[in-house]
Every structure is written in structure tokens, then in C-alpha cells.
Design an enzyme around this catalytic site. Structure first.
Site, PDB file in Angstrom:
ATOM      1  N   GLU A 130      31.028  35.454  34.895  1.00 59.82           N
ATOM      2  CA  GLU A 130      32.090  35.970  35.749  1.00 59.82           C
ATOM      3  C   GLU A 130      32.190  35.185  37.058  1.00 59.82           C
ATOM      4  O   GLU A 130      33.282  34.912  37.536  1.00 59.82           O
ATOM      5  CB  GLU A 130      31.851  37.450  36.065  1.00 59.82           C
ATOM      6  CG  GLU A 130      32.950  38.011  36.923  1.00 59.82           C
ATOM      7  CD  GLU A 130      32.546  39.252  37.678  1.00 59.82           C
ATOM      8  OE1 GLU A 130      33.448  39.918  38.172  1.00 59.82           O
ATOM      9  OE2 GLU A 130      31.344  39.526  37.793  1.00 59.82           O
ATOM     10  N   GLU A 142      34.564  46.415  38.238  1.00 58.21           N
ATOM     11  CA  GLU A 142      34.046  45.359  39.114  1.00 58.21           C
ATOM     12  C   GLU A 142      33.128  45.982  40.152  1.00 58.21           C
ATOM     13  O   GLU A 142      32.973  47.195  40.211  1.00 58.21           O
ATOM     14  CB  GLU A 142      35.200  44.635  39.825  1.00 58.21           C
ATOM     15  CG  GLU A 142      36.069  43.799  38.935  1.00 58.21           C
ATOM     16  CD  GLU A 142      35.411  42.512  38.472  1.00 58.21           C
ATOM     17  OE1 GLU A 142      34.410  42.072  39.068  1.00 58.21           O
ATOM     18  OE2 GLU A 142      35.919  41.933  37.510  1.00 58.21           O
ATOM     19  N   HIS A 170      24.592  41.241  45.136  1.00 55.42           N
ATOM     20  CA  HIS A 170      24.236  39.838  44.894  1.00 55.42           C
ATOM     21  C   HIS A 170      23.114  39.351  45.816  1.00 55.42           C
ATOM     22  O   HIS A 170      23.116  38.211  46.259  1.00 55.42           O
ATOM     23  CB  HIS A 170      25.443  38.925  45.005  1.00 55.42           C
ATOM     24  CG  HIS A 170      26.351  38.979  43.818  1.00 55.42           C
ATOM     25  ND1 HIS A 170      26.011  39.552  42.622  1.00 55.42           N
ATOM     26  CD2 HIS A 170      27.614  38.524  43.657  1.00 55.42           C
ATOM     27  CE1 HIS A 170      27.005  39.456  41.774  1.00 55.42           C
ATOM     28  NE2 HIS A 170      28.004  38.843  42.370  1.00 55.42           N
TER      29      HIS A 170
END
Length: 178
Positions: free
Chosen positions: A25, A52, A129
Site C-alpha cells: 500500500e 484505512e 507507522h
């Protein structure tokens, strides 16, 4: 859990459901692009529910939708719907310059007329992340809320009578953008 619940449904689903778990992605959405441009099922896709994240929790927030009909179905079949025009405007103004979603690639490269909803988690964005981004940072309530909402919407989209009911009620809804 959603796949299990759907497969143990008392009434068989009238329309097929594809669960697409994309890889790559962050590298120009190669998984979504590969599916929608090359897979033999891609031309059969009518509705898209995209999940998402820019965080690891909270309720899934609808921030993009290209169909009045699908927005109506989501708003009336999801027990805990949440959508925001402000989230859409912020995404367009700020994030769209540096980020995109699988939704955008499937809508752009898929068959004409795909109706889609793009949702995202936005709470706890400071861990997203990073090395702290793991399954322990996603609250059980987030998984429950998303599962219940998507299960109800998916059952509606896979049921001809439910779709006819909502199609009738959307006669006065705004026209789809497509």
C-alpha cells in the site's frame, strides 16, 4: 470474525463479497492497482468499503464517498455510522498532497460506476507507522465498532431485497458523482 459471521448466516448471500487484503500500500498502492486492473473478478465490483488508518483507534470515520446511494445505505444500515465533511476537506487540503488510499486507485482504475466509501481510524496518530504501532494499540472497542458497522452494511449490500428498499428510498437523494 466478519467472514465467519457472514459464512454462518441463516440466509445465503445473494451477491458475492470479495475481501481484498492489499500489500504494498505504501508503495503506490500496488496491491489495489494490481487487483483492479488485472484480476478476473475486478470488473464485477459494484461497491467498495475501504478501511484505512492514520491512527490506531477510534471509530472508523467516513471521509470520502462517491455515491449518494451508498452513503444512504451506510448511514441507515450501520448501527454506529460516523462521517465528516470536515474530514474530507482536511484530507483534500492537507493529506491528499502527500497521501492517497486504495479507494482512490480502485475508483480511478476500476470499472465505471463503482460506488465506494473510504474510512479511516484517526485516534492515536502519534503511534501510526512507528515502532509502537502494533495490535496492542488498537482498542477492542475500535475493532468491535468497525466489525458491527461493516457486517451490517455488507449484509445490506449482499441482499437484493435490502438494496431495493434503499434504492427506493434514495429517489430523492443527490445524484451520484459518477
Amino acid at each position: 470474525e466478519m467472514i465467519r459471521a457472514l459464512s454462518h448466516n441463516d440466509k445465503p448471500l445473494e451477491y458475492p463479497i470479495i475481501f481484498l487484503f492489499n500489500g504494498a500500500e505504501e508503495w503506490n498502492h500496488q496491491g489495489a492497482h494490481g487487483f483492479i486492473t488485472q484480476h478476473k473478478w475486478s470488473q464485477q465490483v459494484k461497491y467498495l468499503m475501504n478501511l484505512e488508518a492514520t491512527g490506531t483507534g477510534g471509530r472508523e470515520l467516513v471521509f470520502q464517498c462517491n455515491s449518494g446511494e451508498l452513503a444512504y445505505i451506510y448511514g441507515n444500515s450501520a448501527p454506529y455510522p460516523q462521517a465528516s465533511v470536515m474530514a474530507h476537506e482536511l484530507f483534500k487540503a492537507i493529506l491528499h498532497q502527500v497521501a492517497s488510499t486504495d479507494w482512490a486507485f480502485i475508483i480511478k482504475f476500476g470499472p465505471k460506476g463503482i460506488r465506494g466509501i473510504d474510512t479511516a481510524y484517526v485516534d492515536n496518530g502519534y503511534v501510526y507507522h512507528t515502532s509502537f504501532d502494533d495490535e496492542k494499540t488498537v482498542p477492542d472497542a475500535t475493532l468491535y465498532n468497525t466489525g458491527v458497522n461493516l457486517l451490517h452494511v455488507t449484509r445490506t449490500l449482499a441482499d437484493k431485497k435490502q438494496l431495493e428498499k434503499y434504492a427506493y428510498n434514495t429517489n430523492n437523494a443527490p445524484e451520484d458523482e459518477n
